[in-house]
Scaffold this motif. Sequence first.
Motif, PDB file in Angstrom:
ATOM      1  N   UNK A   4       0.862  -1.180   0.000  1.00  0.00           N
ATOM      2  CA  UNK A   4       0.000   0.000   0.000  1.00  0.00           C
ATOM      3  C   UNK A   4       0.901   1.232   0.000  1.00  0.00           C
ATOM      4  N   UNK A   5       0.634   2.161  -0.932  1.00  0.00           N
ATOM      5  CA  UNK A   5       1.409   3.399  -1.009  1.00  0.00           C
ATOM      6  C   UNK A   5       0.461   4.588  -1.110  1.00  0.00           C
ATOM      7  N   UNK A   6       0.975   5.749  -0.787  1.00  0.00           N
ATOM      8  CA  UNK A   6       0.214   6.982  -0.903  1.00  0.00           C
ATOM      9  C   UNK A   6       0.006   7.289  -2.381  1.00  0.00           C
ATOM     10  N   UNK A   7      -1.234   7.379  -2.823  1.00  0.00           N
ATOM     11  CA  UNK A   7      -1.544   7.623  -4.231  1.00  0.00           C
ATOM     12  C   UNK A   7      -1.008   8.974  -4.701  1.00  0.00           C
ATOM     13  N   UNK A   8      -0.966   9.977  -3.824  1.00  0.00           N
ATOM     14  CA  UNK A   8      -0.431  11.287  -4.218  1.00  0.00           C
ATOM     15  C   UNK A   8       1.049  11.199  -4.567  1.00  0.00           C
ATOM     16  N   UNK A   9       1.799  10.354  -3.864  1.00  0.00           N
ATOM     17  CA  UNK A   9       3.224  10.167  -4.172  1.00  0.00           C
ATOM     18  C   UNK A   9       3.386   9.550  -5.560  1.00  0.00           C
ATOM     19  N   UNK A  10       2.567   8.561  -5.861  1.00  0.00           N
ATOM     20  CA  UNK A  10       2.630   7.915  -7.172  1.00  0.00           C
ATOM     21  C   UNK A  10       2.202   8.897  -8.257  1.00  0.00           C
ATOM     22  N   UNK A  11       1.172   9.684  -7.999  1.00  0.00           N
ATOM     23  CA  UNK A  11       0.721  10.672  -8.984  1.00  0.00           C
ATOM     24  C   UNK A  11       1.793  11.729  -9.228  1.00  0.00           C
ATOM     25  N   UNK A  12       2.474  12.174  -8.185  1.00  0.00           N
ATOM     26  CA  UNK A  12       3.563  13.145  -8.345  1.00  0.00           C
ATOM     27  C   UNK A  12       4.640  12.583  -9.274  1.00  0.00           C
ATOM     28  N   UNK A  13       4.986  11.318  -9.073  1.00  0.00           N
ATOM     29  CA  UNK A  13       5.961  10.655  -9.935  1.00  0.00           C
ATOM     30  C   UNK A  13       5.455  10.592 -11.376  1.00  0.00           C
ATOM     31  N   UNK A  14       4.216  10.152 -11.569  1.00  0.00           N
ATOM     32  CA  UNK A  14       3.667  10.035 -12.919  1.00  0.00           C
ATOM     33  C   UNK A  14       3.583  11.388 -13.615  1.00  0.00           C
ATOM     34  N   UNK A  15       3.262  12.441 -12.878  1.00  0.00           N
ATOM     35  CA  UNK A  15       3.240  13.787 -13.463  1.00  0.00           C
ATOM     36  C   UNK A  15       4.630  14.167 -13.976  1.00  0.00           C
ATOM     37  N   UNK A  16       5.667  13.812 -13.218  1.00  0.00           N
ATOM     38  CA  UNK A  16       7.039  14.104 -13.651  1.00  0.00           C
ATOM     39  C   UNK A  16       7.403  13.306 -14.898  1.00  0.00           C
TER      40      UNK A  16
END
Length: 135
Positions: free
Chosen positions: A97-109
């Motif tokens: 389980x991970x924080x979805x905002x962290x994954x989204x920040x990565x994907x945005x980059x």
Amino acid sequence: MEVIRHFTTAKLNDPFGGVELSFELKYYRTDPLAVAMVFGQKGYDTVEWQVSRDMLRAGLEDCVGIGDVNFWPIRKPGKTQLSMMFHSDETATAQLIADADEVKTFLDATERLVPFGEEEELVMAGFDDWLEDHR
């Protein structure tokens, strides 16, 4: 920049309350369709999975994946998490389980490096370069 790296944590969901792991997401412009997910814990070897960038992005919104890898959002008031299920054989399964905002920040980059939808063009250009070098 040719590589995007993002460091965060993920929780290994287990019957004993879970274990926090280091979680690194890596994206290479030279492999624009894939994301490397590296999980680790101090004193142990890391585990790396290659997953589809599109599937990871879709997993932030809906249940996706078949076979070895599945993603789905876990929505809680004020926070969304990403559930990641990995199957390595018939008996070994891990849910992280991970924080979805962290994954989204990565994907945005990654999207700033290679916009979604332009991956095929980049792959084909690399293939054409390879063919030219090997004639």
